[in-house]
Every structure is written in structure tokens, then in C-alpha cells.
Design a protein around this motif. Structure first.
Motif, PDB file in Angstrom:
ATOM      1  N   SER A 206       0.823  -1.203   0.000  1.00 51.40           N
ATOM      2  CA  SER A 206       0.000   0.000   0.000  1.00 51.40           C
ATOM      3  C   SER A 206       0.863   1.261   0.000  1.00 51.40           C
ATOM      4  N   VAL A 207       1.915   1.259   0.815  1.00 50.27           N
ATOM      5  CA  VAL A 207       2.828   2.404   0.858  1.00 50.27           C
ATOM      6  C   VAL A 207       3.476   2.612  -0.500  1.00 50.27           C
ATOM      7  N   ARG A 208       3.942   1.533  -1.108  1.00 50.93           N
ATOM      8  CA  ARG A 208       4.591   1.661  -2.417  1.00 50.93           C
ATOM      9  C   ARG A 208       3.615   2.190  -3.464  1.00 50.93           C
ATOM     10  N   THR A 209       2.360   1.760  -3.398  1.00 52.48           N
ATOM     11  CA  THR A 209       1.357   2.253  -4.351  1.00 52.48           C
ATOM     12  C   THR A 209       1.195   3.760  -4.233  1.00 52.48           C
ATOM     13  N   VAL A 210       1.086   4.256  -2.980  1.00 54.36           N
ATOM     14  CA  VAL A 210       0.912   5.700  -2.794  1.00 54.36           C
ATOM     15  C   VAL A 210       2.183   6.439  -3.200  1.00 54.36           C
ATOM     16  N   LEU A 211       3.340   5.887  -2.873  1.00 54.10           N
ATOM     17  CA  LEU A 211       4.600   6.531  -3.260  1.00 54.10           C
ATOM     18  C   LEU A 211       4.677   6.686  -4.770  1.00 54.10           C
ATOM     19  N   THR A 212       4.277   5.658  -5.501  1.00 55.11           N
ATOM     20  CA  THR A 212       4.276   5.729  -6.964  1.00 55.11           C
ATOM     21  C   THR A 212       3.348   6.826  -7.456  1.00 55.11           C
ATOM     22  N   ARG A 213       2.231   7.017  -6.767  1.00 54.78           N
ATOM     23  CA  ARG A 213       1.273   8.051  -7.173  1.00 54.78           C
ATOM     24  C   ARG A 213       1.813   9.465  -6.980  1.00 54.78           C
ATOM     25  N   LEU A 214       2.801   9.623  -6.093  1.00 56.17           N
ATOM     26  CA  LEU A 214       3.431  10.936  -5.962  1.00 56.17           C
ATOM     27  C   LEU A 214       4.058  11.374  -7.280  1.00 56.17           C
ATOM     28  N   VAL A 215       4.470  10.393  -8.078  1.00 59.16           N
ATOM     29  CA  VAL A 215       5.055  10.683  -9.394  1.00 59.16           C
ATOM     30  C   VAL A 215       3.982  10.698 -10.473  1.00 59.16           C
ATOM     31  N   THR A 216       3.121   9.671 -10.475  1.00 57.76           N
ATOM     32  CA  THR A 216       2.139   9.562 -11.567  1.00 57.76           C
ATOM     33  C   THR A 216       0.997  10.571 -11.443  1.00 57.76           C
ATOM     34  N   ARG A 217       0.639  10.938 -10.202  1.00 54.89           N
ATOM     35  CA  ARG A 217      -0.458  11.885 -10.004  1.00 54.89           C
ATOM     36  C   ARG A 217      -0.029  13.160  -9.306  1.00 54.89           C
ATOM     37  N   GLY A 218       1.091  13.113  -8.576  1.00 57.98           N
ATOM     38  CA  GLY A 218       1.496  14.246  -7.759  1.00 57.98           C
ATOM     39  C   GLY A 218       2.431  15.221  -8.414  1.00 57.98           C
ATOM     40  N   GLY A 219       2.854  14.932  -9.641  1.00 56.62           N
ATOM     41  CA  GLY A 219       3.683  15.878 -10.372  1.00 56.62           C
ATOM     42  C   GLY A 219       5.142  15.891  -9.986  1.00 56.62           C
ATOM     43  N   ALA A 220       5.613  14.916  -9.206  1.00 56.42           N
ATOM     44  CA  ALA A 220       7.018  14.876  -8.809  1.00 56.42           C
ATOM     45  C   ALA A 220       7.824  14.060  -9.816  1.00 56.42           C
ATOM     46  N   PRO A 221       9.017  14.527 -10.190  1.00 56.01           N
ATOM     47  CA  PRO A 221       9.869  13.709 -11.053  1.00 56.01           C
ATOM     48  C   PRO A 221      10.268  12.390 -10.391  1.00 56.01           C
ATOM     49  N   ALA A 222      10.499  12.419  -9.074  1.00 54.50           N
ATOM     50  CA  ALA A 222      10.885  11.207  -8.346  1.00 54.50           C
ATOM     51  C   ALA A 222      10.490  11.366  -6.888  1.00 54.50           C
ATOM     52  N   ALA A 223      10.349  10.246  -6.197  1.00 56.33           N
ATOM     53  CA  ALA A 223       9.973  10.248  -4.787  1.00 56.33           C
ATOM     54  C   ALA A 223      10.698   9.113  -4.083  1.00 56.33           C
ATOM     55  N   ALA A 224      10.937   9.291  -2.793  1.00 52.79           N
ATOM     56  CA  ALA A 224      11.604   8.258  -1.999  1.00 52.79           C
ATOM     57  C   ALA A 224      11.144   8.353  -0.557  1.00 52.79           C
ATOM     58  N   LEU A 225      11.239   7.242   0.165  1.00 54.52           N
ATOM     59  CA  LEU A 225      10.907   7.247   1.583  1.00 54.52           C
ATOM     60  C   LEU A 225      11.784   6.258   2.326  1.00 54.52           C
TER      61      LEU A 225
ATOM     62  N   GLY B  62       9.129  21.230  -5.549  1.00 54.18           N
ATOM     63  CA  GLY B  62       8.664  22.031  -4.419  1.00 54.18           C
ATOM     64  C   GLY B  62       7.383  21.584  -3.761  1.00 54.18           C
ATOM     65  N   GLY B  63       6.716  20.575  -4.264  1.00 49.54           N
ATOM     66  CA  GLY B  63       5.485  20.136  -3.631  1.00 49.54           C
ATOM     67  C   GLY B  63       4.808  19.036  -4.415  1.00 49.54           C
ATOM     68  N   VAL B  64       3.699  18.570  -3.857  1.00 47.37           N
ATOM     69  CA  VAL B  64       2.900  17.521  -4.478  1.00 47.37           C
ATOM     70  C   VAL B  64       1.578  18.139  -4.911  1.00 47.37           C
ATOM     71  N   THR B  65       1.216  17.983  -6.176  1.00 46.37           N
ATOM     72  CA  THR B  65       0.033  18.685  -6.693  1.00 46.37           C
ATOM     73  C   THR B  65      -1.281  18.094  -6.204  1.00 46.37           C
ATOM     74  N   ASP B  66      -1.274  16.833  -5.805  1.00 43.89           N
ATOM     75  CA  ASP B  66      -2.490  16.212  -5.278  1.00 43.89           C
ATOM     76  C   ASP B  66      -2.394  16.184  -3.755  1.00 43.89           C
ATOM     77  N   PRO B  67      -3.146  17.049  -3.041  1.00 40.49           N
ATOM     78  CA  PRO B  67      -3.005  17.143  -1.580  1.00 40.49           C
ATOM     79  C   PRO B  67      -3.469  15.906  -0.831  1.00 40.49           C
ATOM     80  N   ALA B  68      -4.195  15.016  -1.484  1.00 41.93           N
ATOM     81  CA  ALA B  68      -4.683  13.814  -0.799  1.00 41.93           C
ATOM     82  C   ALA B  68      -3.600  12.751  -0.644  1.00 41.93           C
ATOM     83  N   LEU B  69      -2.501  12.880  -1.385  1.00 41.04           N
ATOM     84  CA  LEU B  69      -1.505  11.813  -1.390  1.00 41.04           C
ATOM     85  C   LEU B  69      -0.698  11.748  -0.097  1.00 41.04           C
ATOM     86  N   GLU B  70      -0.371  12.881   0.483  1.00 40.27           N
ATOM     87  CA  GLU B  70       0.417  12.857   1.721  1.00 40.27           C
ATOM     88  C   GLU B  70      -0.332  12.164   2.855  1.00 40.27           C
TER      89      GLU B  70
END
Length: 358
Positions: free
Chosen positions: A42-61, A337-345
Motif C-alpha cells: 500500500s505504501v509503495r502504491t501511494v509513493l508511486t502516485r506521488l510521481v504519476t499523479r502528484g507531479g514529482a519527477p521522483a519520490a523516496a521514503l 517544491g510540492g505535491v500537486t495532489d493534496p490527498a496523497l500525503e
């Protein structure tokens, strides 16, 4: 007469049958390992969405709990050991230093700004005689946020940032209003009280004792330490080179995922502050539940409350969150500078911290 020995091959038969059963059926439905595996997916799915839906070039946790550390990344150009700009996560460090000084009786949270910086805070209805250190820590000072004028893009000294703020009327003393100016002033007070910069005090009191080898206050240095990836503005331009004086004591910090996890685990675990002062830090009454002192809480759908801070600066967005005992901590970041979809965080925090049955 001794009992006859059982041949080893006969002993192996039931063991093999048991293993074959596990292979066929998998882990028990409600086992902790199965729950953790499902949560990880579930965490990996949301992390991937930070890129596919959140407008980030890359994400990590990086997550740390009793089961160990888990690193995940998506997109390209992010490594576990990368240095990055942590933005307003800096406020947790500054607040810790101020509270340590209070615990040492070198200042009091009821002191006014005027007590430490006489004549410096006045104008446009702002009065340093009526603003306490507690109000600065809790963002109830009424001081205008200087970055609303600079856009967080203009390097300024602390006095310059304060002068910008004092050209604007108070936003309402006693009312919670997040302001970077509050922590710039706290940085000035740390220097006045100790004779050292806030960076020096944070290094001596936090960074060195916790062995945060990837964490630093760069001052005016525009480059990031190695290793590091690239940082991008919303328009895609490369902003890896940045003068940290755009934020100063409110957001100058450079760190790593592992260091931020270690810091929040130590802070909330009681290793940096006496228990009384840690309780003060977690007291959100003045901000009606929104903010403590350099930390803020988020109550997740499952009822768990996590504490931490986020950080936004050009080319970087970071979020650290931990359980109140510091035993389970997560830091994630994106290289913009941020994530465009506020629901992802909140979805990512819930996926990590809320127990889940597959």
C-alpha cells in the motif's frame, strides 16, 4: 533396552509436508508478516502516485520501526544516501535548541522578544515587548511571514527578513498564523543568548550527539554535499543550486532520510529534551490543535496521531512523521517544491502508520 532410533528420513517427512503446506497456502491471513507485507504494498502504491499523479519527477521514503528499515523510491535519480534541502523541518531543530536553553534556565519562554532583542521588533503595530518566545515557537506572534514578499526566492539576512515583516501590520497576536519570521527571530535570540549562531548550537546540541553525519546548516553555500540528485522547480527548471539564505533559521537545513528519522526518533523518544519540556513542545492548545513548538500533529483515520514537520523549499518537499514515542518514524521526499495532489500525503501516512489486515 534403548528405544530404536528413528531414521532421519522418517523425521524429515512431516517437516517437508509442513513446508509444502506453507508454500501452497502462503502466510496465515492475519499474521504480522502478512499485514506488514500488505502495508508495504500500500505504501509503495501511494509513493508511486506521488510521481504519476502528484507531479514529482521522483519520490523516496525511509521508514524505521521495530521490524527494521525500509527504503523505497520511484522515478529516477533518488538514492537512500542522497542529501537534500529539508526546508521547514529546520524549525524542529531550532525549537529543540530553544527548549534546551529553557531547560538550562538560560532563557524563559515567557521572556519577551524585547528582553533579548531590545528595540528591534517594532513598527506597523508590531511590538516586541508584547511578543513572547512561546508565541514565536507556536506561531502566535502576529509577525508577518517575510517569505510572502520574497517568495522564498530572495536571499536575505535575518535583520533584512525582519525588516520586511515589520513593514506589514500584525496578523493578530495570539492567533495561530504560520510565519517563517517567527523562527528567524528565534535564530537571532539563540545567538544573543549563547554567543553562537543557531547553526553552531544545533550542531553542538543535536547533530554531533546524534551522529547526523549527513545533516548541516550550509549558510550561504549554494551546492549540496555529495551524494545528491537533482532538484526541479514546478516548471521543470533545475534548481539544485540554491542560496539557503532564502529561508535562514526557518528552513536552511540540509539532511538525509536516515538522519531525519534518527532525529525525530530521538526527539520524541526523550533523548533530546527532559520530559517536561517535551510535553511543552507537544502542547497544541494555543494553536487550537494545529501546532505545538516546531512540531505538529496529524490524526490518521485509524485513530493514530503522528508528530513531525514538513519542509518546502525550491526544488524539494520533505515530510517526517513519527508516533509519539518515536518508535515508528517515516520520512518521504520528492525532488520538486510540492505535491500537486493534496490527498496523497495523508494517504501515505495512513498506509504506513495504520495497522492493516490484507
Amino acid at each position: 533396552m534403548r528405544a530404536p532410533r528413528t531414521p532421519r528420513t522418517l523425521l524429515a517427512i512431516p517437516v517437508c509436508l509442513a513446508l509444502l503446506t506453507l508454500v501452497r497456502t502462503g502466510l496465515p491471513e492475519h499474521s504480522p508478516v502478512a499485514a506488514r507485507t500488505a502495508a508495504g504494498r500500500s505504501v509503495r502504491t501511494v509513493l508511486t502516485r506521488l510521481v504519476t499523479r502528484g507531479g514529482a519527477p521522483a519520490a523516496a521514503l525511509l521508514a524505521d520501526d521495530a521490524s527494521g528499515s525500509r527504503f523505497m523510491s520511484t522515478g529516477t535519480g533518488m538514492a537512500r544516501s542522497d542529501h537534500f534541502r529539508a526546508g521547514s523541518v529546520t524549525k524542529s531543530f531550532i525549537a529543540t535548541v530553544v527548549l534546551q536553553l529553557a531547560a538550562e534556565h538560560r532563557l524563559s519562554l515567557s521572556d519577551s522578544v524585547e528582553d533579548h532583542l531590545p528595540g528591534l521588533v517594532h513598527g506597523a503595530g508590531n511590538d516586541g515587548r508584547r511578543i513572547t518566545l512561546r508565541a514565536l515557537l507556536q506561531h502566535t506572534s502576529g509577525l508577518y511571514d517575510f517569505t510572502r514578499t520574497t517568495g522564498g526566492a530572495v536571499p536575505v539576512t535575518a535583520p533584512q527578513a525582519l525588516r520586511i515583516a515589520l513593514t506589514h501590520p500584525s496578523t493578530g497576536r495570539g492567533r495561530y498564523a504560520y510565519s517563517n519570521t517567527d523562527y528567524v527571530v528565534l535564530g537571532m535570540i539563540v545567538e544573543q543568548v549563547t554567543g553562537h549562531s543557531y547553526a553552531t548550537e544545533a550542531e553542538r546540541r543535536i547533530i554531533t550527539p546524534l551522529r547526523l553525519t549527513g545533516t548541516s546548516f550550509p549558510g550561504g553555500r549554494t551546492s549540496l554535499p555529495s551524494p545528491h540528485g537533482r532538484a526541479y522547480a514546478a516548471d521543470g527548471s533545475d534548481v539544485t543550486e540554491l542560496d539557503p539564505r532564502v529561508a535562514g533559521a526557518a528552513g536552511e537545513l540540509v539532511s538525509t532520510l536516515a538522519d531525519l528519522n534518527r532525529f525525530y526518533a530521538a526527539l520524541l523518544g526523550g533523548r533530546l529534551l527532559p520530559s517536561h519540556w517535551l510535553r511543552e513542545m507537544l502542547d497544541t492548545r494555543a494553536a487550537h490543535g494545529a501546532y505545538g513548538m516546531g512540531l505538529f500533529p496529524v490524526k490518521l483515520p485509524c485513530g493514530t496521531t503522528v508528530w513531525g514537520h514538513n519542509g518546502r523549499i525550491s526544488g524539494s518537499y520533505v515530510r517526517s512523521a513519527a508516533t509519539v514515542d518515536g518508535r515508528h518514524v517515516l520520512t518521504f521526499r520528492v525532488n520538486t517544491g510540492g505535491v500537486t495532489d493534496p490527498a496523497l500525503e495523508p494517504a501515505l501516512l495512513a498506509a504506513e502508520f495504520c495497522p492493516r489486515t490484507p
